[in-house]
Design an enzyme around this catalytic site. Sequence first.
Site, mmCIF file in Angstrom:
data_model
loop_
_atom_site.group_PDB
_atom_site.id
_atom_site.type_symbol
_atom_site.label_atom_id
_atom_site.label_comp_id
_atom_site.label_asym_id
_atom_site.label_seq_id
_atom_site.Cartn_x
_atom_site.Cartn_y
_atom_site.Cartn_z
ATOM 1 N NE ARG A 17 62.063 27.990 3.852
ATOM 2 C CZ ARG A 17 62.675 27.284 2.867
ATOM 3 N NH1 ARG A 17 63.907 27.684 2.249
ATOM 4 N NH2 ARG A 17 62.374 26.102 2.453
ATOM 5 C CG ASN A 58 17.943 11.049 14.664
ATOM 6 O OD1 ASN A 58 17.596 11.136 15.791
ATOM 7 N ND2 ASN A 58 18.318 9.926 14.066
ATOM 8 C CB SER A 79 16.793 5.864 13.017
ATOM 9 O OG SER A 79 17.481 4.574 13.760
ATOM 10 C CE LYS A 120 15.970 9.149 17.151
ATOM 11 N NZ LYS A 120 17.144 8.228 17.451
#
Length: 405
Positions: free
Chosen positions: A315, A284, A276, A282
């Site tokens: 086309r 994560n 973090s 942290k």
Amino acid sequence: MAGTLVTALGSSALAAEAFSDLATLRHMLRFEAGLALAAAEAGLIPARVAPVIAKACDPALYDPPSLAAAARRAATLTVPLVKALTAEVAKRDAAAAAFVHWGATSQDVLDTAMVLQIGEAMPPLLKELDGIVEAFAVLAREHRATPMLGRTLLQPATPLALGQKIAGWASDIDRAARRLKASFAETQIVQFGGASGSLSALGPKAEQVMVLLAGHVGLGLPPAPWFTQRVRVAALAQDAALVVGALAKAARDISLMMQVEVGEASEPSGPGRGGSSTMPHKRNPVGAALILAAAQRAPMLAATIVSAMPQEHERALGGWQAEWPTLAALIETLGSAVQAMAEVAPGLAIDADAMQANMDATDGAVLAERATFLLAATMGKQKAGALVEKALAQSAVGGGSFVEA
């Protein structure tokens, strides 16, 4: 196009390279070189001019920004590229310049280049998917008897083996990957139809040129030009989105199992991974985040490709022009998800003690269904159900164990 900083979380380097400016020019010019050689071999243009044209098909000779600006004025990149190629050939041989792009049309070049780009991007991703499935299969076998809480509607349910959960991830990813391999194989065909699909400019040599061209660019032959028959492209898009969804199912479970109050699994760690900007503690689930972000984008990109299928007459106006940038974004999104899971799957750490502790925290209440069926064998299901409900109520009020109650 967005720069690499904006797309860093939405693309893998491998997939992005296949759709880079250099790769785009390389594949478009590969078509032009192959066409010149094929037309010369079929006797439609002088043999001496084909090597001159082929030598001018060096992507380093062309300027992507100026081509991009001119492409908007022509609504196709082919027009300015063919103009630039013709000028480059004329520097070498003025007479040879008259035979550039012989009998082809803009969509021939762009569709074939798109197919070649898909052919560059997909094989490494498919190989990585095989590795992901194998990594989960190994983990599933290892934990075939490791008990954990089942969870339904995000609440504790009856226990199951962790191996069963992981095998479920593996089986769906494998199923989606097999579909993607099949639809990818179907895209690997040349596009060559000329002005409206009849190749009338090439007369009786048209089929021969198509066969030779396909050989030069290393692609298969279609039953016919597929200017407005786009099922192959749409199938690839849908199957790419399904793979992302299957990866995201596993990513969602892993991210929930990583919550600190659950603590049953964790992604692999490493320098700078999962940190973090402000909270040093942290860790994560960054791999899961990238995969889940891809799962938000992929369905809408695939839907754009499918919605472009009703293309008018021989086309189309706007339909196929919408495909190329969308398909590039979709395959880059797929690449991001695959690359993230290729790192997570083989490094996923399991905490069996935390799984046991989470089951123990229910005080046996998750065994209520099993208790009901065991008791029902001697007293009937209705009476057994009432007894189990009473025990559950007692443990809930008194805060005790369901097993004891």
